[in-house]
Write an enzyme that holds these catalytic residues in place. Structure first.
Site, mmCIF file in Angstrom:
data_model
loop_
_atom_site.group_PDB
_atom_site.id
_atom_site.type_symbol
_atom_site.label_atom_id
_atom_site.label_comp_id
_atom_site.label_asym_id
_atom_site.label_seq_id
_atom_site.Cartn_x
_atom_site.Cartn_y
_atom_site.Cartn_z
ATOM 1 N N ASP A 1 0.767 -1.287 -0.021
ATOM 2 C CA ASP A 1 -0.143 0.066 -0.030
ATOM 3 C C ASP A 1 0.955 1.198 0.061
ATOM 4 O OD1 ASP A 1 -2.623 1.294 0.492
ATOM 5 O OD2 ASP A 1 -1.429 2.182 2.391
ATOM 6 N N GLN B 1 -11.452 4.058 -4.017
ATOM 7 C CA GLN B 1 -12.206 4.867 -5.030
ATOM 8 C C GLN B 1 -13.906 4.869 -4.665
ATOM 9 O OE1 GLN B 1 -10.478 6.667 -6.590
ATOM 10 N NE2 GLN B 1 -8.437 5.546 -7.209
ATOM 11 N N GLU C 1 2.805 19.865 -10.233
ATOM 12 C CA GLU C 1 4.087 19.337 -10.530
ATOM 13 C C GLU C 1 3.974 18.040 -11.821
ATOM 14 O OE1 GLU C 1 5.310 17.700 -7.199
ATOM 15 O OE2 GLU C 1 5.501 19.420 -6.125
ATOM 16 N N ASP D 1 -4.185 3.822 -10.999
ATOM 17 C CA ASP D 1 -5.402 4.689 -10.740
ATOM 18 C C ASP D 1 -5.587 5.484 -12.032
ATOM 19 O OD1 ASP D 1 -5.776 4.063 -8.135
ATOM 20 O OD2 ASP D 1 -4.325 5.441 -7.253
ATOM 21 N N ASP D 2 -4.670 5.817 -12.963
ATOM 22 C CA ASP D 2 -4.832 6.482 -14.068
ATOM 23 C C ASP D 2 -6.271 5.977 -14.950
ATOM 24 O OD1 ASP D 2 -3.046 8.205 -13.203
ATOM 25 O OD2 ASP D 2 -1.896 8.131 -15.031
ATOM 26 N N PHE D 3 -6.033 4.592 -15.023
ATOM 27 C CA PHE D 3 -7.350 3.959 -15.820
ATOM 28 C C PHE D 3 -8.416 4.347 -15.075
ATOM 29 C CE2 PHE D 3 -10.017 0.423 -16.354
ATOM 30 C CZ PHE D 3 -10.071 0.196 -17.807
ATOM 31 N N GLU E 1 1.097 -0.112 -4.972
ATOM 32 C CA GLU E 1 0.359 0.908 -5.168
ATOM 33 C C GLU E 1 1.282 2.408 -4.869
ATOM 34 O OE1 GLU E 1 -3.738 3.438 -3.466
ATOM 35 O OE2 GLU E 1 -2.128 2.775 -1.958
ATOM 36 N N HIS F 1 -11.730 -0.462 -3.163
ATOM 37 C CA HIS F 1 -12.074 0.088 -1.870
ATOM 38 C C HIS F 1 -11.789 1.690 -1.655
ATOM 39 C CE1 HIS F 1 -7.818 -0.345 -1.238
ATOM 40 N NE2 HIS F 1 -7.970 0.580 -0.260
#
Length: 594
Positions: A260, A393, A370, A321-323, A295, A391
């Site tokens: 994590d 999102q 940035e 996470d981008d997907f 992650e 969990h």
């Protein structure tokens, strides 16, 4: 399983049957071991260590450490607790469990279809024993990997698990040590791998006595989102953190770990602790297919090299996470918070994640202010673990809404098909397979000032945010917040639920038959964006034996699918040469042999 790697911390049975208790506590002058109704002074060793070795200690014996001021605490390296983090620890003898999975070697990474599961809300009982009864249904669906939210013991009985304080002890509210093992054993008998989410970046706020025992365990001058950073460069700290991952893999036969928020694991050692962890795991357990994922919101790839033969020297993949973010913005139109980075032309960013991995590969991020990410097109698509909900999102929304409640049936099904029929590694969040509409909320079980602080912090976080007023945010400590997050198994059995299940099972069968056979040897630079505008996108991937292509239309108008060669593997709805709104089409063209 190979040789066991024992940490310097905790209660461990020795070859002669004695139990060695060992603790690093340079912040204390004396430590006593409270066991069998009496306090026994522990032996002081160099550099702040204390130890004691005793014969005649049975499996399950209760013990605590007693500090200079008389405070009795759990072992920071407890292997199990009697009840909560403040109560006694238990001596655990792992040697007597009769495993039934001696022939189990795991499953290849490319076969992975992950099902993320929170033990406490997966069933009404919220236990490993109850969850074990549901495993045959997941195996029949086509799931191959169960990924458990963290098990390390945390304060209270209810929580997500990311505030663990005893990294070696399974959370007692879910069941005993034996019931954890029985769950893993049952999964293996069904051909299911089991992966554990593990948190090595911080300790929770309740029951963490490490600052009293060893102030140097932490860097008070380096603050993470959860408090002082961990001093991984100190040998006793490094020992504790290095062995925890190995412990879960060796003693519980887990098939992998998800690490994590590794962006918060700052280590200036000559070899980063995450690299050392991965190398040690690969060396200690070479005979099994272990799945190690990370992650990391930095969008980096340095931990995910591939050997020439396609094997994994370090980590298999990275949560992407981008997907999710691009898909979410495209489906819902939400652009608050980190979704700001995906507000402009989300279909182009989603197409890029499908073709190249990350959407942000070094460009300036409006949200962070940035540059973010590195070039990722050279990574195989199987480097990226994709999802349309999980969990985080779901639960980090004020009211824990699932995508189905936000985007509707048609769009959610279109995105589910895109997820499961692309060559990335897909992850489903529990309940997603049958169209669960119950929320997954943020819940805790704190009391007193800590409970009030969490309650006020949660309300403050969402005050005026995304249409929610702070006072409307469910109280994380209310029992109802926890019970409202349980899966609705009656919905799963309903006509609507069974229709969703059939849809998911169809997609997973297609993936198993037509996608997975091409993934073992897939390399980087395999994806190409064919189109991306007006809510429509099309992408293709080159495999050794042919070309896979996928088109998704979440725009308001039908779109021509263009040059998508080959036979149609899946179409929603049935298409000819145009794709209706909320539609998906997937085709495969075999490579022509000269």
């Amino acid at each position: 399983m190979g040789m066991r790697s024992q940490p310097g911390w905790g209660a461990e049975y020795q070859p002669d049957g004695a139990v060695r208790f060992r603790l690093w506590a340079p912040g204390q002058q004396h430590i006593a071991l409270r066991i069998q109704g009496e306090d026994r002074a522990m032996n002081a060793e160099p550099e702040g260590w204390f130890s004691l070795q005793l014969q005649g200690i049975a499996h399950g014996a209760e013990y605590q450490y007693v500090l200079d001021d008389g405070t009795a605490i759990a072992d920071p390296a407890s292997r199990a607790q009697r009840d909560d983090v403040e109560g006694p620890s238990l001596v655990i003898d792992h040697r007597n469990w009769q495993w039934q999975d001696q022939q189990w070697q795991g499953r290849p990474w490319e076969e992975t279809v992950t099902y993320e599961l929170h033990v406490g809300t997966f069933t009404p009982a919220g236990t490993f024993a109850a969850a074990s009864e549901k495993l045959p249904e997941l195996a029949a669906l086509g799931i191959t990997v169960i990924e458990l939210l963290p098990l390390s013991h945390f304060g209270g009985s209810r929580g997500w698990g990311y505030d663990g304080v005893l990294l070696y002890a399974p959370h007692a509210a879910y069941g005993s040590v034996e019931e954890v093992k029985a769950f893993v054993d049952a999964a293996h008998q069904l051909g299911l791998s089991v992966v554990l989410d593990i948190v090595l970046n911080h300790f929770g706020p309740q029951g963490n006595y490490l600052p009293l025992l060893a102030p140097d365990f932490f860097h008070v001058d380096r603050i993470t989102p959860w408090g002082a950073g961990i001093a991984y460069e100190h040998a006793p700290v490094r020992d504790y953190m290095l062995h925890a991952p190995l412990y879960w893999l060796q003693e519980y036969h887990f098939d992998g770990l998800r690490f994590d928020a590794i962006d918060q694991i700052k280590d200036a050692s000559s070899k980063h602790i995450l690299v050392e962890i991965a190398e040690r795991i690969r060396a200690a357990i070479p005979q099994r297919a272990l799945h190690l994922t990370t992650e990391d919101n930095r969008n980096v790839i340095f931990l995910h090299p591939r050997a020439a033969d396609g094997s994994f020297p370090l980590f298999n993949g990275e949560w992407n996470d981008d997907f999710h973010n691009a898909a979410h913005v495209l489906a819902t139109g939400e652009t608050h918070g980190y979704y700001q980075d995906f507000a402009e032309q989300p279909e182009k960013l989603l197409a890029r994640t499908l073709a190249e991995g990350f959407a942000w590969q070094g460009e300036f991020s409006p949200h962070s202010g940035e540059p973010r990410g590195v070039k990722s097109s050279g990574q195989p698509p199987t480097t990226f673990v994709n999802f349309i909900q999980n969990h985080d999102q779901t639960g980090n929304r004020a009211h824990g809404e699932r995508l189905l409640s936000l985007a509707g049936v048609e769009r959610t099904q279109a995105l589910l098909a895109t997820l499961l029929l692309s060559p990335h590694i897909p992850l489903l969040f529990m309940g997603e397979e049958y169209g669960e509409t119950r929320p997954f909320l943020f819940f805790t079980d704190f009391t007193g000032e800590l409970a009030q602080a969490v309650r006020e912090g949660r309300a403050r976080e969402f005050a005026g945010h995304s249409g929610h007023e702070g006072e409307d945010v469910p109280d994380p400590n209310a029992v109802s917040t926890f019970t409202d997050s349980r899966l609705d198994w009656q919905r799963r059995a309903s006509a609507e639920g069974t229709a969703w299940l059939a849809f998911t099972q169809q997609l997973l069968a297609l993936r198993r038959q037509h996608i997975i056979p091409h993934l073992a040897g897939v390399r980087g630079n395999s994806g190409t964006i064919l189109a991306a505008e007006d809510g429509f996108l099309a992408v293709s991937w080159q495999f050794a034996k042919g070309q896979l292509s996928l088109a998704l239309n979440l725009g308001p108008h039908s779109q021509p699918i263009g040059e998508m060669r080959g036979d149609t593997l899946f179409a929603l709805p049935a298409v000819t040469d145009t794709l209706a709104p909320n539609g998906v089409i997937v085709r495969f063209a075999p490579r022509e042999v000269a």
